[in-house]
Motif scaffolding. Structure first.
Motif, PDB file in Angstrom:
ATOM      1  N   GLY A 445      38.104  46.365  55.689  1.00 22.03           N
ATOM      2  CA  GLY A 445      38.994  45.546  54.719  1.00 22.03           C
ATOM      3  C   GLY A 445      38.295  45.061  53.607  1.00 22.03           C
ATOM      4  N   GLN A 446      38.849  43.985  52.698  1.00 21.00           N
ATOM      5  CA  GLN A 446      38.147  43.365  51.514  1.00 21.00           C
ATOM      6  C   GLN A 446      38.975  41.981  51.469  1.00 21.00           C
ATOM      7  OE1 GLN A 446      38.698  44.666  47.510  1.00 21.00           O
ATOM      8  NE2 GLN A 446      36.867  44.050  46.821  1.00 21.00           N
ATOM      9  N   VAL A 447      37.977  40.890  51.682  1.00 24.07           N
ATOM     10  CA  VAL A 447      38.645  39.571  51.308  1.00 24.07           C
ATOM     11  C   VAL A 447      38.157  38.887  49.994  1.00 24.07           C
ATOM     12  CG1 VAL A 447      38.773  39.334  53.835  1.00 24.07           C
ATOM     13  CG2 VAL A 447      36.746  38.598  52.761  1.00 24.07           C
ATOM     14  N   HIS A 448      39.023  37.998  49.512  1.00 22.01           N
ATOM     15  CA  HIS A 448      38.886  37.406  48.169  1.00 22.01           C
ATOM     16  C   HIS A 448      38.191  38.288  47.224  1.00 22.01           C
ATOM     17  CE1 HIS A 448      39.520  33.855  50.117  1.00 22.01           C
ATOM     18  NE2 HIS A 448      38.937  33.830  51.161  1.00 22.01           N
ATOM     19  N   GLU A 449      38.636  39.637  47.219  1.00 23.01           N
ATOM     20  CA  GLU A 449      38.040  40.506  46.221  1.00 23.01           C
ATOM     21  C   GLU A 449      36.612  40.626  45.880  1.00 23.01           C
ATOM     22  OE1 GLU A 449      40.828  38.596  45.473  1.00 23.01           O
ATOM     23  OE2 GLU A 449      41.958  40.354  46.407  1.00 23.01           O
ATOM     24  N   ASN A 450      35.641  40.267  47.063  1.00 22.17           N
ATOM     25  CA  ASN A 450      34.437  39.989  46.953  1.00 22.17           C
ATOM     26  C   ASN A 450      33.481  40.450  48.034  1.00 22.17           C
ATOM     27  OD1 ASN A 450      32.215  39.192  45.193  1.00 22.17           O
ATOM     28  ND2 ASN A 450      31.851  37.767  46.329  1.00 22.17           N
ATOM     29  N   TYR A 451      34.276  40.447  49.208  1.00 26.21           N
ATOM     30  CA  TYR A 451      33.429  40.680  50.500  1.00 26.21           C
ATOM     31  C   TYR A 451      34.161  41.798  51.113  1.00 26.21           C
ATOM     32  CZ  TYR A 451      31.414  36.047  49.314  1.00 26.21           C
ATOM     33  OH  TYR A 451      31.225  35.118  48.590  1.00 26.21           O
ATOM     34  N   VAL A 461      29.941  43.632  59.913  1.00 27.85           N
ATOM     35  CA  VAL A 461      29.120  43.441  58.740  1.00 27.85           C
ATOM     36  C   VAL A 461      29.969  42.934  57.609  1.00 27.85           C
ATOM     37  CG1 VAL A 461      27.505  44.555  56.931  1.00 27.85           C
ATOM     38  CG2 VAL A 461      27.260  45.129  59.138  1.00 27.85           C
ATOM     39  N   ILE A 462      29.353  41.778  56.995  1.00 23.14           N
ATOM     40  CA  ILE A 462      30.048  41.301  55.793  1.00 23.14           C
ATOM     41  C   ILE A 462      29.237  41.444  54.450  1.00 23.14           C
ATOM     42  CG2 ILE A 462      31.075  39.022  54.802  1.00 23.14           C
ATOM     43  CD1 ILE A 462      31.272  38.004  57.496  1.00 23.14           C
ATOM     44  N   VAL A 463      29.648  41.915  53.741  1.00 24.31           N
ATOM     45  CA  VAL A 463      28.933  42.622  52.324  1.00 24.31           C
ATOM     46  C   VAL A 463      29.432  41.698  51.272  1.00 24.31           C
ATOM     47  CG1 VAL A 463      27.910  44.301  50.994  1.00 24.31           C
ATOM     48  CG2 VAL A 463      28.438  44.882  53.392  1.00 24.31           C
ATOM     49  N   ASP A 464      28.439  41.378  50.491  1.00 22.11           N
ATOM     50  CA  ASP A 464      28.776  40.726  48.926  1.00 22.11           C
ATOM     51  C   ASP A 464      28.632  42.007  48.212  1.00 22.11           C
ATOM     52  OD1 ASP A 464      28.732  39.724  46.596  1.00 22.11           O
ATOM     53  OD2 ASP A 464      27.277  37.888  47.172  1.00 22.11           O
ATOM     54  N   GLN A 465      29.791  42.251  47.753  1.00 22.12           N
ATOM     55  CA  GLN A 465      29.923  43.744  46.988  1.00 22.12           C
ATOM     56  C   GLN A 465      29.206  43.348  45.590  1.00 22.12           C
ATOM     57  OE1 GLN A 465      34.191  43.690  46.825  1.00 22.12           O
ATOM     58  NE2 GLN A 465      34.157  43.417  44.563  1.00 22.12           N
ATOM     59  N   HIS A 466      29.027  42.159  45.142  1.00 25.57           N
ATOM     60  CA  HIS A 466      28.510  42.107  43.685  1.00 25.57           C
ATOM     61  C   HIS A 466      27.063  42.312  43.731  1.00 25.57           C
ATOM     62  CE1 HIS A 466      27.618  40.975  39.534  1.00 25.57           C
ATOM     63  NE2 HIS A 466      26.985  39.908  40.206  1.00 25.57           N
ATOM     64  N   VAL A 574      20.853  43.518  32.731  1.00 29.06           N
ATOM     65  CA  VAL A 574      21.637  44.820  32.561  1.00 29.06           C
ATOM     66  C   VAL A 574      22.235  45.218  34.176  1.00 29.06           C
ATOM     67  CG1 VAL A 574      21.310  47.168  32.144  1.00 29.06           C
ATOM     68  CG2 VAL A 574      20.023  45.542  30.802  1.00 29.06           C
ATOM     69  N   ALA A 575      21.454  45.255  35.152  1.00 31.94           N
ATOM     70  CA  ALA A 575      22.001  45.679  36.520  1.00 31.94           C
ATOM     71  C   ALA A 575      23.240  44.482  36.543  1.00 31.94           C
ATOM     72  CB  ALA A 575      21.064  45.499  37.543  1.00 31.94           C
ATOM     73  N   CYS A 576      23.112  43.251  36.672  1.00 31.44           N
ATOM     74  CA  CYS A 576      24.223  42.375  36.804  1.00 31.44           C
ATOM     75  C   CYS A 576      25.309  42.676  36.104  1.00 31.44           C
ATOM     76  CB  CYS A 576      23.679  40.937  36.321  1.00 31.44           C
ATOM     77  SG  CYS A 576      24.885  39.479  36.656  1.00 31.44           S
ATOM     78  N   HIS A 577      25.159  43.069  34.865  1.00 32.65           N
ATOM     79  CA  HIS A 577      26.536  43.235  33.853  1.00 32.65           C
ATOM     80  C   HIS A 577      26.992  44.832  34.270  1.00 32.65           C
ATOM     81  CE1 HIS A 577      26.397  39.801  31.213  1.00 32.65           C
ATOM     82  NE2 HIS A 577      24.930  40.062  31.249  1.00 32.65           N
ATOM     83  N   GLY A 578      26.311  45.346  34.781  1.00 32.47           N
ATOM     84  CA  GLY A 578      26.621  47.018  34.960  1.00 32.47           C
ATOM     85  C   GLY A 578      27.037  47.134  36.497  1.00 32.47           C
ATOM     86  N   SER A 579      27.276  46.208  37.243  1.00 32.82           N
ATOM     87  CA  SER A 579      27.612  46.284  38.761  1.00 32.82           C
ATOM     88  C   SER A 579      29.148  46.034  38.760  1.00 32.82           C
ATOM     89  CB  SER A 579      26.798  45.425  39.517  1.00 32.82           C
ATOM     90  OG  SER A 579      26.776  44.039  39.313  1.00 32.82           O
ATOM     91  N   VAL A 580      29.590  46.229  40.167  1.00 29.28           N
ATOM     92  CA  VAL A 580      30.820  45.844  40.443  1.00 29.28           C
ATOM     93  C   VAL A 580      31.047  44.196  40.394  1.00 29.28           C
ATOM     94  CG1 VAL A 580      32.347  45.890  42.423  1.00 29.28           C
ATOM     95  CG2 VAL A 580      31.111  47.830  42.152  1.00 29.28           C
ATOM     96  N   ARG A 581      32.118  43.960  39.848  1.00 31.14           N
ATOM     97  CA  ARG A 581      32.169  42.559  39.509  1.00 31.14           C
ATOM     98  C   ARG A 581      32.875  41.658  40.660  1.00 31.14           C
ATOM     99  NH1 ARG A 581      28.546  41.005  36.464  1.00 31.14           N
ATOM    100  NH2 ARG A 581      29.757  39.355  35.892  1.00 31.14           N
ATOM    101  N   SER A 582      32.742  40.563  40.968  1.00 33.72           N
ATOM    102  CA  SER A 582      33.676  39.691  41.940  1.00 33.72           C
ATOM    103  C   SER A 582      34.800  39.720  41.291  1.00 33.72           C
ATOM    104  CB  SER A 582      32.970  38.375  42.035  1.00 33.72           C
ATOM    105  OG  SER A 582      31.714  38.461  42.556  1.00 33.72           O
ATOM    106  N   GLY A 583      35.848  39.823  42.178  1.00 35.78           N
ATOM    107  CA  GLY A 583      37.263  39.744  41.921  1.00 35.78           C
ATOM    108  C   GLY A 583      37.701  41.097  41.708  1.00 35.78           C
ATOM    109  N   ARG A 584      36.820  42.175  41.943  1.00 34.86           N
ATOM    110  CA  ARG A 584      37.558  43.653  41.836  1.00 34.86           C
ATOM    111  C   ARG A 584      38.071  44.107  43.031  1.00 34.86           C
ATOM    112  NH1 ARG A 584      34.468  49.358  40.464  1.00 34.86           N
ATOM    113  NH2 ARG A 584      36.270  50.592  40.977  1.00 34.86           N
ATOM    114  N   ARG A 585      39.262  44.635  43.146  1.00 36.17           N
ATOM    115  CA  ARG A 585      39.741  45.250  44.623  1.00 36.17           C
ATOM    116  C   ARG A 585      39.198  46.538  44.628  1.00 36.17           C
ATOM    117  NH1 ARG A 585      45.737  43.890  45.480  1.00 36.17           N
ATOM    118  NH2 ARG A 585      45.040  41.707  45.347  1.00 36.17           N
ATOM    119  N   MET A 586      38.672  46.919  45.598  1.00 40.93           N
ATOM    120  CA  MET A 586      37.892  48.190  45.683  1.00 40.93           C
ATOM    121  C   MET A 586      38.889  49.024  46.905  1.00 40.93           C
ATOM    122  SD  MET A 586      34.052  47.304  45.992  1.00 40.93           S
ATOM    123  CE  MET A 586      33.403  48.581  46.085  1.00 40.93           C
ATOM    124  N   ARG A 587      38.684  50.238  46.657  1.00 44.59           N
ATOM    125  CA  ARG A 587      39.472  51.398  47.448  1.00 44.59           C
ATOM    126  C   ARG A 587      38.533  51.555  48.681  1.00 44.59           C
ATOM    127  NH1 ARG A 587      39.714  53.981  42.913  1.00 44.59           N
ATOM    128  NH2 ARG A 587      38.413  55.431  43.671  1.00 44.59           N
TER     129      ARG A 587
END
Length: 629
Positions: A445-451, A461-466, A574-587
């Motif tokens: 699952g994903q919580v708060h569109e970030n973890y 395991v809890i992952v910080d996606q960004h 560059v990596a920060c701007h090109g990575s998955v942003r916080s708040g994005r819902r992932m499949r």
């Protein structure tokens, strides 16, 4: 002028010719003591090193009032013969070298200055016994030596130093509090204990009299080199360091590096957990600490510092230990070899650690969770009933839409075809391992569109996606730049920078290294240099300011990371701007693909600033939070 200068005369400058005098032995020893014995911890260091050189297997240190009134070191070493006790208190008398080769040194001590220096500023008593002979004792106070007397001692040596600096009262004014001096002694003993895991060390504070209080104890460790060292480091530096330390063992050009270095996520706020040894001798060397910092350069922010205990062993002729009165600094014949060995060995170890993160992250997470308040009466006991796979699937079906599908879908999932009727079960291909059994598990699952919440075989395991994806992109960018090089942009008009002669020579010595990073510097006559190319990724830069920053680092640390730091800062942005942003819902497949890529990418356990990208919680710890039995 308020006062007349006695050296100025109306008839011309007065010429005074001071007479040259030979200092007496007491003054010489007190001067030597000022160089060798800065504080009680210095005296403890000298005496314990003598005990180690004597082949002791047990060393006990007793102190009182921070070592100001009493330092007693007892060992079971080879001892000193009665006829040698007087000579042991003479300056430059030693049993460790013959004076023919000051580079081929295999012991801690070799100058023969420690004991006479201590006897010159304190009340020193040495009692010793060699096998097959009677014990004897000698006493010296303020440089005045008494005759050798018979004594009672089973074996080894006892060196007792009382009233340190009583003969030089001015030095006492510069002593710190008893607690601070005792802490310095404890740190000194611990450093020596790390280098000698085969010796039992005991440090006691006997300020109140009697047996006193044991401040530190490290029993002899058994096993091979790394097992014994790992156990000793766990005792001295703590279990957390040992759990999060990476084994180091590398050799280059006659120098061997071994020891343990901690994961980047196990970092400190100051450089207080960095222990370096050369041929078993604790040293504080700027070149070596700079190499350690350079190895972690890409993994820690500037306000965080790595923890490590590293040992460099080499032929004594390759390193000069006679460059500092307290022997705390060394000079290598080829410092570049030692520095390069440390950087390459540590970076390989960090890369081999893969996505691993410090266990202290999970400990801090569990510590932040609060159990329910205690209620009067007997404690409630919960019985753990583990559901079967079928029961879990039924529970998933009853939950939010799509959650049941999430439980079974992950990146790379292969649906095994039903076996043909004519296929023997033994011939069927083995099943792919379940995602839960992979290091980072399967996304649930994903919580708060970030973890991302993932389930592993024995926890979660809890992952910080960004943060995780940012590190993955950053590593890809670095890999591409390493393969293709750093593009350089030629300046239309080269920038001329005027420098001093020393700065110019220092800069040109690293010009080849700078050119690999896209910064091309050439001599321009006299003490000036011409900056012809700068790294293209930096855009428009102030070349002069960059050159001066590089020179400041070279003068302070012996090496410069300025250009590389600026380039990697750009890559990080560059990596920060090109990575998955916080708040994005992932499949589900995206989350699992991220987990698999983290497992395959070195250094993915921490973000670009050294913070963890994931937290792993063991099922047993989670159950304990809920009071399950």
């Amino acid at each position: 002028m308020a006062h007349a200068n006695p050296n100025i005369d109306e008839n011309g400058p007065a010429v005074t010719r001071p007479a040259i005098r030979q200092l007496d032995e007491a003054a010489i020893n007190r001067i030597a003591a000022g160089e060798v014995v800065e504080r009680p911890a210095s005296a403890v260091k000298e005496l314990v090193e003598n005990a180690v050189d004597a082949g002791a297997s047990r060393i006990t240190i007793d102190i009182a009032d921070g070592g100001k009134t009493l330092i007693r070191v007892t060992d079971d070493g080879c001892g000193i013969a009665a006829e040698d006790l007087s000579l042991a208190l003479a300056r430059h008398a030693t049993s460790k070298i013959d004076g023919s080769d000051l580079l081929n040194i295999h012991t801690f001590g070799f100058r023969g200055e420690a004991l006479p220096s201590l006897g010159a500023v304190g009340r020193l008593t040495i009692t010793s016994r060699v096998p097959g002979a009677e014990a004897a004792s000698i006493r010296v106070a303020g440089g005045q030596t008494e005759p050798v007397r018979p004594a009672a001692l089973r074996s080894g040596t006892v060196v007792e130093l009382r009233d340190l600096f009583f003969a030089t009262p001015a030095r006492l004014k510069f002593m710190r509090t008893d607690r601070a001096e005792a802490q310095a002694i404890s740190d000194t003993v611990k450093r020596l204990a790390m280098a000698e895991p085969a010796i039992t060390f005991t440090l006691r504070d006997v300020s109140g009299g009697g047996e006193g209080r044991v401040v530190f104890r490290a029993d002899r460790e058994n096993g091979d080199l790394f097992d014994a060292l790992h156990a000793r480091l766990a005792r001295v530096l703590g279990r957390e360091f040992a759990e999060n330390a990476l084994r180091i063992d590398a050799t280059r050009d006659g120098i061997r590096l071994y020891g343990y270095t901690a994961l980047p996520t196990y970092s400190r706020g100051a450089a207080v957990a960095q222990y370096l040894f050369v041929n078993g001798r604790p040293v504080r060397d700027k070149m070596l600490t700079g190499a350690l910092r350079a190895a972690y350069f890409d993994f820690l922010s500037r306000d965080r510092h790595p923890a490590a205990a590293l040992f460099l062993d080499c032929d004594p002729t390759l390193v000069d230990v006679n460059v500092h009165p307290a022997k705390s600094e060394v000079r290598f014949r080829d410092p570049g070899v030692a520095r390069g060995l440390i950087i390459s060995a540590l970076r390989h170890a960090l890369a081999d650690a893969g996505h691993r993160a410090s266990s202290t992250v999970a400990g801090a997470t569990l510590g932040a969770m609060r159990p329910e308040p205690a209620t009067p009466g007997p404690a409630r006991v919960y019985q753990m009933d583990r559901p079967s796979a079928g029961a879990r699937q039924a529970a998933y079906q009853a939950q939010a839409p799509g959650f049941a599908e999430l439980s079974n879908s992950y990146s790379g999932h292969v649906v095994e075809p039903a076996p043909r009727e004519d296929t023997h079960p033994a011939d069927a291909a083995p099943a792919e391992p379940q995602a839960e059994h992979l290091p980072l598990g399967a996304a649930r699952g994903q919580v708060h569109e970030n973890y991302i919440i993932a389930q592993t075989a024995d926890g979660m395991v809890i992952v910080d996606q960004h943060a995780a994806h940012e590190r993955l992109v950053y590593e890809k960018l670095k890999h591409q730049m390493a393969e293709n090089g750093v593009p350089a942009q030629a300046l239309l008009i080269p920038e001329i920078v005027e420098l001093s002669e020393g700065d110019c020579a220092r800069l040109m010595a690293v010009a080849e290294d700078l050119s690999k990073l896209g910064l091309t510097v050439e001599p321009f006559g006299g003490d000036a240099v011409a900056v012809r190319e700068t790294p293209a990724i930096l855009g428009e830069v102030n070349a002069r300011a960059m050159i001066l920053d590089i020179l400041d680092e070279l003068a302070d640390q012996g090496e410069s990371q300025t250009v590389q730091a600026r380039i990697e800062a750009i890559l990080s942005r560059v990596a920060c701007h090109g990575s998955v942003r916080s708040g994005r819902r992932m499949r589900a497949e995206e989350m699992n693909a991220l987990l698999r890529e983290m497992e395959a990418t070195p250094h993915s356990g921490q973000c670009n600033h050294g913070r963890p990208t994931y937290v792993e919680l063991k099922l047993a710890d989670i159950e304990r939070l809920f009071g399950r039995s």
